[in-house]
Design a protein around this motif. Structure first.
Motif, mmCIF file in Angstrom:
data_model
loop_
_atom_site.group_PDB
_atom_site.id
_atom_site.type_symbol
_atom_site.label_atom_id
_atom_site.label_comp_id
_atom_site.label_asym_id
_atom_site.label_seq_id
_atom_site.Cartn_x
_atom_site.Cartn_y
_atom_site.Cartn_z
ATOM 1 N N ALA A 108 21.690 15.026 -37.662
ATOM 2 C CA ALA A 108 22.980 14.577 -37.139
ATOM 3 C C ALA A 108 22.799 13.618 -35.981
ATOM 4 C CB ALA A 108 23.812 15.790 -36.711
ATOM 5 N N GLY A 109 21.872 13.919 -35.077
ATOM 6 C CA GLY A 109 21.621 13.035 -33.951
ATOM 7 C C GLY A 109 21.107 11.680 -34.404
ATOM 8 N N THR A 110 20.243 11.677 -35.406
ATOM 9 C CA THR A 110 19.717 10.426 -35.938
ATOM 10 C C THR A 110 20.826 9.574 -36.530
ATOM 11 O OG1 THR A 110 17.556 11.419 -36.408
ATOM 12 C CG2 THR A 110 18.131 9.420 -37.630
ATOM 13 N N GLY A 111 21.758 10.207 -37.245
ATOM 14 C CA GLY A 111 22.871 9.461 -37.818
ATOM 15 C C GLY A 111 23.703 8.754 -36.758
ATOM 16 N N LEU A 112 23.966 9.427 -35.652
ATOM 17 C CA LEU A 112 24.746 8.806 -34.573
ATOM 18 C C LEU A 112 23.977 7.680 -33.898
ATOM 19 C CD1 LEU A 112 26.254 12.016 -32.891
ATOM 20 C CD2 LEU A 112 27.387 10.457 -34.487
ATOM 21 N N VAL A 113 22.723 7.936 -33.547
ATOM 22 C CA VAL A 113 21.943 6.945 -32.799
ATOM 23 C C VAL A 113 21.626 5.727 -33.656
ATOM 24 C CG1 VAL A 113 19.719 6.516 -31.681
ATOM 25 C CG2 VAL A 113 20.946 8.650 -31.233
ATOM 26 N N ALA A 114 21.171 5.941 -34.879
ATOM 27 C CA ALA A 114 20.719 4.828 -35.712
ATOM 28 C C ALA A 114 21.847 3.858 -36.024
ATOM 29 C CB ALA A 114 20.103 5.361 -37.011
ATOM 30 N N VAL A 115 23.005 4.375 -36.387
ATOM 31 C CA VAL A 115 24.116 3.491 -36.741
ATOM 32 C C VAL A 115 24.602 2.727 -35.512
ATOM 33 C CG1 VAL A 115 26.455 3.380 -37.666
ATOM 34 C CG2 VAL A 115 24.796 4.946 -38.677
ATOM 35 N N ALA A 116 24.792 3.423 -34.404
ATOM 36 C CA ALA A 116 25.281 2.753 -33.198
ATOM 37 C C ALA A 116 24.281 1.711 -32.699
ATOM 38 C CB ALA A 116 25.559 3.784 -32.107
ATOM 39 N N ALA A 117 22.978 2.026 -32.752
ATOM 40 C CA ALA A 117 21.971 1.068 -32.297
ATOM 41 C C ALA A 117 21.952 -0.175 -33.175
ATOM 42 C CB ALA A 117 20.591 1.726 -32.284
ATOM 43 N N THR A 118 22.144 -0.009 -34.475
ATOM 44 C CA THR A 118 22.173 -1.164 -35.376
ATOM 45 C C THR A 118 23.365 -2.051 -35.068
ATOM 46 O OG1 THR A 118 21.069 0.116 -37.111
ATOM 47 C CG2 THR A 118 22.210 -1.892 -37.792
ATOM 48 N N PHE A 119 24.533 -1.449 -34.830
ATOM 49 C CA PHE A 119 25.718 -2.222 -34.450
ATOM 50 C C PHE A 119 25.442 -3.056 -33.198
ATOM 51 C CE2 PHE A 119 28.164 0.492 -37.250
ATOM 52 C CZ PHE A 119 29.215 -0.327 -37.646
ATOM 53 N N VAL A 120 24.896 -2.425 -32.194
ATOM 54 C CA VAL A 120 24.676 -3.126 -30.927
ATOM 55 C C VAL A 120 23.644 -4.238 -31.097
ATOM 56 C CG1 VAL A 120 23.855 -2.871 -28.561
ATOM 57 C CG2 VAL A 120 25.339 -1.125 -29.549
#
Length: 481
Positions: A384-396
């Protein structure tokens, strides 16, 4: 000569349909996501097959590790060249060429009769992956207009890029249980052929740029990146004090220190330094590096624990990590809706907290722990943590990037993933060896998970201190992705 950048994207007759409706765009996303999944899976799928490969081709223990390392070195070392080639020549053209190279190399590897044959095929796979990989993100940016559809597309990309390591374990377990090690190579062939045939029909070509290739920058970054990855690989196998390890890190330090000076003088640099002027983008790169470091190390040692301590076979081991993928997908689906409202910082901080909790939980593992009590909870939290971090980091990372620099940005983001994977395994293996000398194998693993927890804490610190974009700022920049 690439198309004139002033003429706009070149669109073949069969591609116009994607502007008129969602079905072709959806097929484009499926194609790009499948390609990215295959490229990431290929770095881990052979791990399950290594014992069969060793017995089938009579690999030595030292040589066997290069079945993984040959792919990792070529992929990680050539990514920046692949990204710049796409910016100059057109991303679809380079993407298709890379997939073709990857597919032919996979076919050759499946027929390998000697260790050298297989290692050459694995290196060629890495070359193809480095050409194709940067185009996936860049082509998403040209296929999907600003707004919710692009947001969902980037979320899908982030999921497959992160879940690929786990998916490789599951797929590898299935293939080895049902067939032979050769199937982990052959499975890429029909997928690669389908991508090569469909890409010209569903992907819009990006406009190339007139200009010269930055040879000095390309050589410096390629050699520097390759030496850096090799140093981590060597450290994981032989420790940090060996001569080759120190030489690799020393050479990487020299070359990567020279790289910014070379790029500052280049008329058309392979890596525009202005990409690092955005503090949030730098933070996104760092988050990706730390996340992959923690995740790769965790999967490496959990795979050993499940098989050697719990006695699971390859198939059961692979399915034991399915909850990670399920939690990752579930969490990532919420990010496109949360980003415009809250911005990236709280999302990545929340994801980092979940990763910290999962890794700290694993530090309590023992020889008598069960899967349900000691592994299921941590992998759910980490997923779950990976899903939040990975998607947000890609957006940024991809926010406000100029069209001619999307390949370089994508390549750098994926380089962080490749370097992070090697770094995480190297550090955790070193800590494991030190802790195991004074105790048992499981005590060594506990020490490794402590080191993994340090990576996740650094993720949390980065999320809290580096990112500075306010919610409204992110809302505006999010539309520019």
């Amino acid at each position: 000569m690439p198309p004139d950048s002033t003429s706009g994207p070149a669109i073949a007759p069969g591609e116009r349909a994607q502007e008129d409706g969602a079905p072709v765009a959806s097929l484009a996303l499926a194609l790009l996501a499948t390609c990215q999944l295959v490229l990431v899976v290929d770095a881990s799928i052979v791990n399950i097959a290594l014992p069969s490969i060793q017995s089938g081709l009579h690999f030595s223990d030292a040589g066997l590790s290069w079945v993984v390392n040959a792919y990792t070195l070529a992929f990680g070392g050539l990514l920046l060249i692949g990204g710049r080639a796409g910016d100059l020549l057109g991303h679809r053209r380079v993407f298709v060429a890379g997939v073709a190279v990857f597919t032919v190399a996979s076919l050759a590897g499946g027929f390998a009769l000697t260790p050298g044959w297989l290692l050459a095929a694995r290196a060629a796979q890495g070359v193809g992956a480095a050409l194709a990989g940067p185009g996936t993100l860049a082509l998403i940016a040209t296929t999907f207009e600003d707004g919710p559809r692009r947001a969902r597309a980037l979320a899908v990309f982030s999921v497959v890029a992160s879940a690929g390591m786990v998916a490789g374990l599951v797929l590898g377990g299935l293939l080895i249980a049902w067939t032979s090690w050769r199937s982990v190579m052959f499975v890429n062939v029909p997928i690669g052929v389908a991508i090569v045939l469909l890409a010209p029909r569903v992907l819009r070509e990006t406009a190339g740029k007139d200009g010269r290739f930055d040879i000095a920058g390309a050589l410096t970054c390629t050699l520097g990146s390759t030496l850096l990855v090799y140093g981590f690989v060597r450290a994981a196998e032989h420790g940090w004090s060996g001569g080759l390890t120190a030489g690799a890190f020393g050479g990487a330090a020299v070359l990567l220190t020279l790289f910014p000076a070379i790029e500052a003088r280049a008329e058309q640099p392979i890596m525009p330094l202005r990409l690092f002027a955005d503090r949030d983008r730098v933070g996104a790169f760092l988050m990706r590096l730390l996340l992959t470091s923690a995740m790769s190390g965790m999967l490496f040692f959990l795979t050993l624990y499940v098989q050697k301590v719990l006695g699971y076979g390859p198939l059961a081991t692979g399915f034991g990590f399915l909850p990670t993928t399920i939690a990752l997908i579930a969490a990532s689906r919420a990010v496109p809706r949360l980003l415009p409202r809250y911005g990236p910082q709280p999302i990545m901080a929340a994801g980092a907290v979940l990763c910290v909790a999962g890794m700290v939980w694993l530090t309590q593992i023992s020889a008598t722990s069960s899967y349900a009590a000691m592994i299921l909870g941590p992998v759910l939290l980490f997923g779950a943590g990976t899903g939040l971090v990975a998607v947000a980091a890609t957006f940024v990372a991809m926010s406000s990037v100029e069209a001619g620099e999307s390949g370089a940005t994508s390549a750098l983001l994926q380089s962080m993933q490749q370097i992070g994977g090697s770094l995480g395994v190297a550090v955790l293996v070193t800590v494991n060896d030190a802790a195991a000398r004074g105790g048992s194998q499981v005590e060594g693993m506990r020490g490794a998970f402590v080191a993994g927890a340090v990576f996740t804490v650094l993720m949390l610190v980065t999320a809290l201190l580096v990112f500075r974009r306010r919610r409204n700022d992110q809302g505006r920049s999010g539309s520019q992705i």
